[in-house]
Design an enzyme around this catalytic site. Structure first.
Site, PDB file in Angstrom:
ATOM      1  N   THR A 185       0.874  -1.180   0.000  1.00 44.97           N
ATOM      2  CA  THR A 185       0.000   0.000   0.000  1.00 44.97           C
ATOM      3  C   THR A 185       0.904   1.221   0.000  1.00 44.97           C
ATOM      4  O   THR A 185       2.042   1.157   0.463  1.00 44.97           O
ATOM      5  CB  THR A 185      -0.907   0.050   1.238  1.00 44.97           C
ATOM      6  N   GLU A 329      -5.840  -4.070  -0.076  1.00 46.24           N
ATOM      7  CA  GLU A 329      -6.069  -5.170   0.870  1.00 46.24           C
ATOM      8  C   GLU A 329      -7.246  -6.054   0.471  1.00 46.24           C
ATOM      9  O   GLU A 329      -7.437  -7.133   1.027  1.00 46.24           O
ATOM     10  CB  GLU A 329      -6.344  -4.611   2.273  1.00 46.24           C
ATOM     11  N   LYS A 437     -14.274  16.917  11.787  1.00 50.00           N
ATOM     12  CA  LYS A 437     -15.153  16.817  12.954  1.00 50.00           C
ATOM     13  C   LYS A 437     -15.451  18.218  13.456  1.00 50.00           C
ATOM     14  O   LYS A 437     -14.612  18.865  14.084  1.00 50.00           O
ATOM     15  CB  LYS A 437     -14.508  15.947  14.025  1.00 50.00           C
ATOM     16  N   TRP A 442     -19.815  15.044  11.886  1.00 50.66           N
ATOM     17  CA  TRP A 442     -18.854  14.812  10.811  1.00 50.66           C
ATOM     18  C   TRP A 442     -19.267  15.543   9.531  1.00 50.66           C
ATOM     19  O   TRP A 442     -20.416  15.471   9.104  1.00 50.66           O
ATOM     20  CB  TRP A 442     -18.761  13.310  10.505  1.00 50.66           C
TER      21      TRP A 442
HETATM   22  P1  ADP Z   1      -3.403   3.082  -1.609  1.00 49.92           P
HETATM   23  O1  ADP Z   1      -2.224   2.253  -1.908  1.00 49.92           O
HETATM   24  O2  ADP Z   1      -3.308   4.518  -2.010  1.00 49.92           O
HETATM   25  O3  ADP Z   1      -4.036   2.870  -0.264  1.00 49.92           O
HETATM   26  P2  ADP Z   1      -5.719   1.807  -2.629  1.00 49.92           P
HETATM   27  O4  ADP Z   1      -6.155   1.739  -4.028  1.00 49.92           O
HETATM   28  O5  ADP Z   1      -5.584   0.569  -1.874  1.00 49.92           O
HETATM   29  O6  ADP Z   1      -4.391   2.550  -2.708  1.00 49.92           O
HETATM   30  O7  ADP Z   1      -6.632   2.846  -1.851  1.00 49.92           O
HETATM   31  C1  ADP Z   1      -7.822   2.444  -1.274  1.00 49.92           C
HETATM   32  C2  ADP Z   1      -8.592   3.626  -0.782  1.00 49.92           C
HETATM   33  O8  ADP Z   1      -8.932   4.496  -1.857  1.00 49.92           O
HETATM   34  C3  ADP Z   1      -9.916   3.256  -0.177  1.00 49.92           C
HETATM   35  O9  ADP Z   1      -9.774   2.816   1.145  1.00 49.92           O
HETATM   36  C4  ADP Z   1     -10.690   4.568  -0.295  1.00 49.92           C
HETATM   37  O10 ADP Z   1     -10.364   5.472   0.730  1.00 49.92           O
HETATM   38  C5  ADP Z   1     -10.184   5.137  -1.594  1.00 49.92           C
HETATM   39  N1  ADP Z   1     -11.140   4.823  -2.664  1.00 49.92           N
HETATM   40  C6  ADP Z   1     -11.059   3.823  -3.557  1.00 49.92           C
HETATM   41  N2  ADP Z   1     -12.106   3.861  -4.406  1.00 49.92           N
HETATM   42  C7  ADP Z   1     -12.868   4.915  -4.037  1.00 49.92           C
HETATM   43  C8  ADP Z   1     -14.103   5.480  -4.514  1.00 49.92           C
HETATM   44  N3  ADP Z   1     -14.744   4.990  -5.573  1.00 49.92           N
HETATM   45  N4  ADP Z   1     -14.591   6.551  -3.871  1.00 49.92           N
HETATM   46  C9  ADP Z   1     -13.952   7.083  -2.803  1.00 49.92           C
HETATM   47  N5  ADP Z   1     -12.794   6.601  -2.315  1.00 49.92           N
HETATM   48  C10 ADP Z   1     -12.251   5.533  -2.913  1.00 49.92           C
END
Ligand code: ADP
Length: 534
Positions: A185, A329, A437, A442
């Protein structure tokens, strides 16, 4: 009493075997890193992946050894995935957009033995190679004619290297829970964390993706994965496409609007998958010349929230937009926003509202919402909570990290804040660390950003919470305007006024030349918080 069925381990290379047998001639088209368009098919990909497997085996790469790739979406990269996994080695996709120090950290943490790289990334690797003691050899994904002069240890051109194998080789067999691939990640907070996929999880995940309401591309379709193979398991496309006999179009190194349009149009692509920025660039390119895409049926968009303006633009062209949510994940598919029967008749704003939600979970992804204390919250479409997930293609632990990442019921906390409605439709309101917040309530930074980018002169917007003596935190809107345009603070606030609750209105608006992004294209809010603190 046990069932009396065959024991057939779910192994990734069985997918390419299937494709080579049933869909042998289905094309894999690539805009090669060297330049020209390259055409091959699933039978050839399998044959060459076997040669690579044989060559790796001869090199002494064994079950569980890590082999890294730093590469664009090309046929060679796809061969590398299957060749590495097919001998039980672990294909470690490294995101080349990370800072060189992060790349070095990740390769060292994974103790990769071989690094396979595109020509593009040879200079980055040359800078850090002295700090990568585990790497024994660099394989450059090109032929002898294009092989750059390089100081990389034991560097060899991929084509020359696999030519040393005759392909008379069989895949290895092993337990389906064997590691197949890993992907770190991006680590916007703390060190990057290694997610390790198994053969079983990848095969099951390809079934999730093949679901007609998820990606659902079939043997008559052509898929363009703009999402890179190095980002979150390529959203499963490297397995789902061959498993279905879907024709693949690989964009190589050029992801700008004009290049993506040229492939979509020229190769008659029917399905495409990528992050919002890619679609924004495509639509801008199409707008200038009033271009059309009559063959394109479905656009999958995820990675960050899809702005309403992009959804509307595709929907108006009769292209189905599926807003998807997931994370590294989760292999990464969590939800996809195909319209369920109850909503397929919707028109106008009600339709866009539904399409803007992140969709619902397919079979094999379970979800729950909780408060901070872990109590379950209702699926009423209103109450935001911490989103937790469980399933056969979702992480149970990180590589070489001891922390327990699952709750007592085996759910993983995604770090996202969301609502779920009674149909299971998800709406991500924030990352838990980005939520604002204010006065104990929120405010969703994503909602405010979506609204702000709806302003015709705004290119991109970010909202962060700044400390406030009375309310705890208050929103600051940060705007990057489109080239050649200008907007005032008052214009922005007037535009938002009446469209959101009064107490959600940003306290101030700041204008910047460019909004910073992470290596996976997400807004780098930590940097903005630092820039605007005080
Ligand atoms: P990184 O390595 O940057 O964490 P990921 O692709 O695993 O890359 O990131 C996942 C995160 O991206 C999610 O937990 C969420 O916060 C955000 N995310 C993914 N798709 C969407 C979506 N369609 N809308 C809003 N947030 C998103």
């Amino acid at each position: 009493m046990l069932g009396l069925m065959q024991d057939w381990p779910l192994l990734c290379h069985r997918i390419i075997d299937h494709a080579a047998r049933i869909h042998a001639g289905r094309e894999v088209v690539t805009r090669s890193v060297e330049g020209p368009i390259h055409r091959t098919n699933y039978a050839e990909i399998r044959g060459r992946a076997l040669k690579l497997a044989q060559r790796l085996d001869r090199q002494g790469i064994r079950l569980g050894d890590r082999v890294a790739t730093l590469a664009w979406n090309t046929w060679r990269h796809l061969e590398a995935w299957y060749g590495i996994m097919g001998i039980g080695a672990v294909c470690h996709t490294v995101n080349p957009r990370l800072f060189p120090d992060q790349i070095a950290w990740i390769i060292n943490h994974a103790t990769d033995r071989i690094v396979m790289t595109d020509i593009t990334f040879v200079p980055i690797l040359e800078k850090i190679a002295g700090r990568l003691p585990s790497v024994e050899r660099y394989v450059v994904l090109t032929d002898g004619a294009h092989m750059p002069r390089t100081s990389l240890k034991n560097a060899v051109a991929y084509e020359d290297w696999i030519a040393e194998a005759d392909g008379d080789f069989a895949w290895k067999t092993f337990d389906e829970n064997t590691a197949a691939a890993m992907c770190y990640t991006s680590g916007t907070t703390g060190d990057p964390k290694g997610v390790v996929y198994s053969h079983r999880s990848n095969v099951l995940h390809s079934m999730i993706v093949n679901n007609a309401d998820a990606l659902g591309a079939g043997s008559k379709d052509t898929l363009l994965p703009v999402v890179p193979l190095f980002h979150a398991n390529s959203w499963g496309t490297a397995f789902s496409a061959p498993s279905m006999g879907t024709r693949l179009v690989m964009p190589g190194a050029r992801l700008d609007g004009a290049s993506v349009y040229e492939l979509l149009s020229g190769e008659k692509v029917t399905f495409a998958a990528g992050v919002p920025t890619v679609w924004l660039m495509l639509l801008q390119h199409m707008e200038t010349d009033n271009l059309k895409l009559p063959d394109l049926k479905v656009v999958i968009c995820g990675g960050s929230a899809m702005p309403r303006s992009i959804i509307k633009a595709f929907d108006d062209m009769g292209i189905e937009v599926r807003h998807a949510w997931g994370m590294t994940e989760m292999s990464p598919r969590g939800t996809v926003g195909a319209l369920q029967g109850a909503f397929s008749h919707l028109k106008g704003d009600a339709r866009l509202d539904r399409l803007q939600m992140q969709g619902y979970a397919p079979f094999m992804v379970e979800m729950k919402l909780t408060d901070d204390a872990g109590n379950e919250l209702p699926w009423d479409g209103k109450t935001p909570g911490r989103l937790k997930v469980r399933g056969p293609a979702i992480s149970a632990a990180y590589y070489r990290v001891d922390d327990d990442i699952l709750d007592e019921e085996g759910f993983f906390d995604t770090g996202d804040v969301a609502t779920l409605d009674s149909y299971g439709y998800l709406r991500i309101t924030d990352r838990s660390k980005d939520v604002i917040k204010s006065g104990g309530e929120w405010i969703s930074s994503i909602d405010l950003e979506n609204l702000a980018v709806g302003h015709p002169k705004v290119a991109e917007a970010a909202v962060i919470g700044l400390p406030h003596p009375k309310w705890g935190e208050r929103p600051l809107l940060i705007v990057q305007v489109k080239p050649g345009e200008s907007v005032t603070r008052e214009e922005m606030l007037d535009f938002m006024d009446g469209k959101i609750a009064k107490w959600w209105m940003p306290d101030d608006v700041a204008f910047v030349d460019s909004i910073p992004h992470t290596a996976t294209g997400k807004i780098l809010k930590a940097a903005l918080r630092e820039q605007f603190k005080g």
